[in-house]
Write a protein that holds these residues in place. Sequence first.
Motif, PDB file in Angstrom:
ATOM      1  N   THR A  83     -67.606  39.371 -74.063  1.00 42.42           N
ATOM      2  CA  THR A  83     -68.585  40.343 -73.574  1.00 42.42           C
ATOM      3  C   THR A  83     -67.958  41.682 -73.193  1.00 42.42           C
ATOM      4  O   THR A  83     -68.633  42.553 -72.653  1.00 42.42           O
ATOM      5  CB  THR A  83     -69.319  39.784 -72.338  1.00 42.42           C
ATOM      6  OG1 THR A  83     -68.356  39.470 -71.317  1.00 42.42           O
ATOM      7  CG2 THR A  83     -70.110  38.534 -72.683  1.00 42.42           C
TER       8      THR A  83
ATOM      9  N   ASN B  35     -70.370  46.054 -75.508  1.00 47.81           N
ATOM     10  CA  ASN B  35     -70.411  44.600 -75.336  1.00 47.81           C
ATOM     11  C   ASN B  35     -70.712  43.933 -76.679  1.00 47.81           C
ATOM     12  O   ASN B  35     -71.757  44.197 -77.297  1.00 47.81           O
ATOM     13  CB  ASN B  35     -71.516  44.275 -74.321  1.00 47.81           C
ATOM     14  CG  ASN B  35     -71.654  42.788 -74.054  1.00 47.81           C
ATOM     15  OD1 ASN B  35     -71.274  41.945 -74.851  1.00 47.81           O
ATOM     16  ND2 ASN B  35     -72.242  42.459 -72.910  1.00 47.81           N
TER      17      ASN B  35
ATOM     18  N   THR C 109     -71.794  41.032 -77.557  1.00 40.74           N
ATOM     19  CA  THR C 109     -73.065  40.304 -77.654  1.00 40.74           C
ATOM     20  C   THR C 109     -74.226  41.275 -77.870  1.00 40.74           C
ATOM     21  O   THR C 109     -75.140  40.999 -78.659  1.00 40.74           O
ATOM     22  CB  THR C 109     -73.320  39.470 -76.387  1.00 40.74           C
ATOM     23  OG1 THR C 109     -73.380  40.329 -75.241  1.00 40.74           O
ATOM     24  CG2 THR C 109     -72.208  38.445 -76.179  1.00 40.74           C
ATOM     25  N   HIS C 110     -74.181  42.427 -77.208  1.00 44.59           N
ATOM     26  CA  HIS C 110     -75.227  43.427 -77.409  1.00 44.59           C
ATOM     27  C   HIS C 110     -75.144  44.029 -78.802  1.00 44.59           C
ATOM     28  O   HIS C 110     -76.171  44.350 -79.416  1.00 44.59           O
ATOM     29  CB  HIS C 110     -75.118  44.519 -76.344  1.00 44.59           C
ATOM     30  CG  HIS C 110     -75.513  44.052 -74.985  1.00 44.59           C
ATOM     31  ND1 HIS C 110     -75.408  44.832 -73.850  1.00 44.59           N
ATOM     32  CD2 HIS C 110     -76.036  42.857 -74.569  1.00 44.59           C
ATOM     33  CE1 HIS C 110     -75.844  44.153 -72.796  1.00 44.59           C
ATOM     34  NE2 HIS C 110     -76.220  42.956 -73.208  1.00 44.59           N
ATOM     35  N   TRP C 111     -73.930  44.198 -79.298  1.00 42.00           N
ATOM     36  CA  TRP C 111     -73.724  44.699 -80.667  1.00 42.00           C
ATOM     37  C   TRP C 111     -74.456  43.814 -81.670  1.00 42.00           C
ATOM     38  O   TRP C 111     -75.172  44.299 -82.546  1.00 42.00           O
ATOM     39  CB  TRP C 111     -72.224  44.733 -80.957  1.00 42.00           C
ATOM     40  CG  TRP C 111     -71.823  45.020 -82.372  1.00 42.00           C
ATOM     41  CD1 TRP C 111     -71.751  44.120 -83.409  1.00 42.00           C
ATOM     42  CD2 TRP C 111     -71.437  46.284 -82.913  1.00 42.00           C
ATOM     43  NE1 TRP C 111     -71.337  44.738 -84.551  1.00 42.00           N
ATOM     44  CE2 TRP C 111     -71.129  46.061 -84.282  1.00 42.00           C
ATOM     45  CE3 TRP C 111     -71.295  47.564 -82.385  1.00 42.00           C
ATOM     46  CZ2 TRP C 111     -70.698  47.089 -85.117  1.00 42.00           C
ATOM     47  CZ3 TRP C 111     -70.870  48.590 -83.223  1.00 42.00           C
ATOM     48  CH2 TRP C 111     -70.581  48.350 -84.565  1.00 42.00           C
TER      49      TRP C 111
ATOM     50  N   TYR D 139     -77.934  36.187 -74.025  1.00 43.00           N
ATOM     51  CA  TYR D 139     -76.991  37.299 -74.039  1.00 43.00           C
ATOM     52  C   TYR D 139     -77.524  38.553 -73.341  1.00 43.00           C
ATOM     53  O   TYR D 139     -76.767  39.479 -73.064  1.00 43.00           O
ATOM     54  CB  TYR D 139     -76.616  37.671 -75.478  1.00 43.00           C
ATOM     55  CG  TYR D 139     -75.968  36.549 -76.241  1.00 43.00           C
ATOM     56  CD1 TYR D 139     -74.871  35.869 -75.718  1.00 43.00           C
ATOM     57  CD2 TYR D 139     -76.448  36.168 -77.497  1.00 43.00           C
ATOM     58  CE1 TYR D 139     -74.276  34.836 -76.414  1.00 43.00           C
ATOM     59  CE2 TYR D 139     -75.850  35.143 -78.205  1.00 43.00           C
ATOM     60  CZ  TYR D 139     -74.766  34.475 -77.657  1.00 43.00           C
ATOM     61  OH  TYR D 139     -74.179  33.454 -78.346  1.00 43.00           O
TER      62      TYR D 139
ATOM     63  N   VAL E 179     -80.834  41.491 -73.556  1.00 40.25           N
ATOM     64  CA  VAL E 179     -81.222  42.487 -74.558  1.00 40.25           C
ATOM     65  C   VAL E 179     -80.716  43.844 -74.092  1.00 40.25           C
ATOM     66  O   VAL E 179     -81.058  44.289 -72.995  1.00 40.25           O
ATOM     67  CB  VAL E 179     -82.754  42.522 -74.736  1.00 40.25           C
ATOM     68  CG1 VAL E 179     -83.155  43.638 -75.707  1.00 40.25           C
ATOM     69  CG2 VAL E 179     -83.259  41.179 -75.240  1.00 40.25           C
ATOM     70  N   PRO E 180     -79.889  44.516 -74.892  1.00 40.89           N
ATOM     71  CA  PRO E 180     -79.347  45.814 -74.464  1.00 40.89           C
ATOM     72  C   PRO E 180     -80.442  46.853 -74.303  1.00 40.89           C
ATOM     73  O   PRO E 180     -81.443  46.844 -75.029  1.00 40.89           O
ATOM     74  CB  PRO E 180     -78.395  46.194 -75.612  1.00 40.89           C
ATOM     75  CG  PRO E 180     -78.876  45.407 -76.789  1.00 40.89           C
ATOM     76  CD  PRO E 180     -79.419  44.126 -76.236  1.00 40.89           C
TER      77      PRO E 180
ATOM     78  N   LEU F 266     -77.822  51.440 -79.063  1.00 39.19           N
ATOM     79  CA  LEU F 266     -76.698  51.226 -78.157  1.00 39.19           C
ATOM     80  C   LEU F 266     -76.079  52.522 -77.645  1.00 39.19           C
ATOM     81  O   LEU F 266     -75.151  52.477 -76.827  1.00 39.19           O
ATOM     82  CB  LEU F 266     -75.627  50.383 -78.859  1.00 39.19           C
ATOM     83  CG  LEU F 266     -76.069  49.004 -79.344  1.00 39.19           C
ATOM     84  CD1 LEU F 266     -74.916  48.294 -80.047  1.00 39.19           C
ATOM     85  CD2 LEU F 266     -76.593  48.152 -78.196  1.00 39.19           C
TER      86      LEU F 266
END
Length: 254
Positions: free
Chosen positions: A53, A62, A64-66, A137, A139-140, A225
């Motif tokens: 992460t 991060n 996971t956000h990617w 994970y 959500v970004p 992002l």
Amino acid sequence: MTTMTQPVRTHRSATRRLVTSELRLLRRDPLTLTFVLAFPIVSMLIIGGSFGTEADEAFPVNPTHWYVASYFATVIGATGLIMLPVHIASYRERGVLRRLSASGFPRWSFALAQLVIGVSAIVVSGILLLAVAAPVYGVPAVEDPARVAAGILAGSVAFVSIGILLGTLLPSARAAQAVGLMLFFPSFLLGVGGPPPAVLSDALRSIADVLPLKLVTDAVREPWLGIGDGTGPLLVVVAIAVVATALAARRTAL
């Protein structure tokens, strides 16, 4: 006045009936459920948790956000390269398109119905993807909602149109499935759900940069992002959408 408006009403009714029928058939298609619903979600859960992460030299954010942001484009690619070509080619193989034309359905109404179905599948699958990602994970936050929405819309229209075009060109559902898988998986691995671009070789990165699905991913992921504005990829995706839509419209008008 009645004679002037009757054809328009008939065409609208025809399109409505086609959309209703296609939505009903969509729920019974196991291939659709697998590739458009299950595959992106399962892949995201596996790959998203493989890189930790913390941002590093491979991931500017991060990881996971990617991958959560990236896998939204997987839904778009699966719909356009696998679901729609197989579905439409099976219709063509069984002579359904000829029967629709003989029954008085305008050919453009079929293309419009498929566009509605494709976009609807993307919306539903994308929402499910985010719903699963949220407790696992997170959500970004969306840094630029307008550009993200533009990327999703342009990418959806582009790939749905590509799917309609492939479905009308390929001779059978089996051929459509084979071609769709060959187009989808390299794009998926290089441009969306595989290793980050930073660890790819120069040759693979050069190939990935011109893949339509990678361009859609960049148009969505960068403004989502906050790692770019995605303007360049978005403009190319819009151009692809215009060309693919024109070609698909021409094919369905034959």
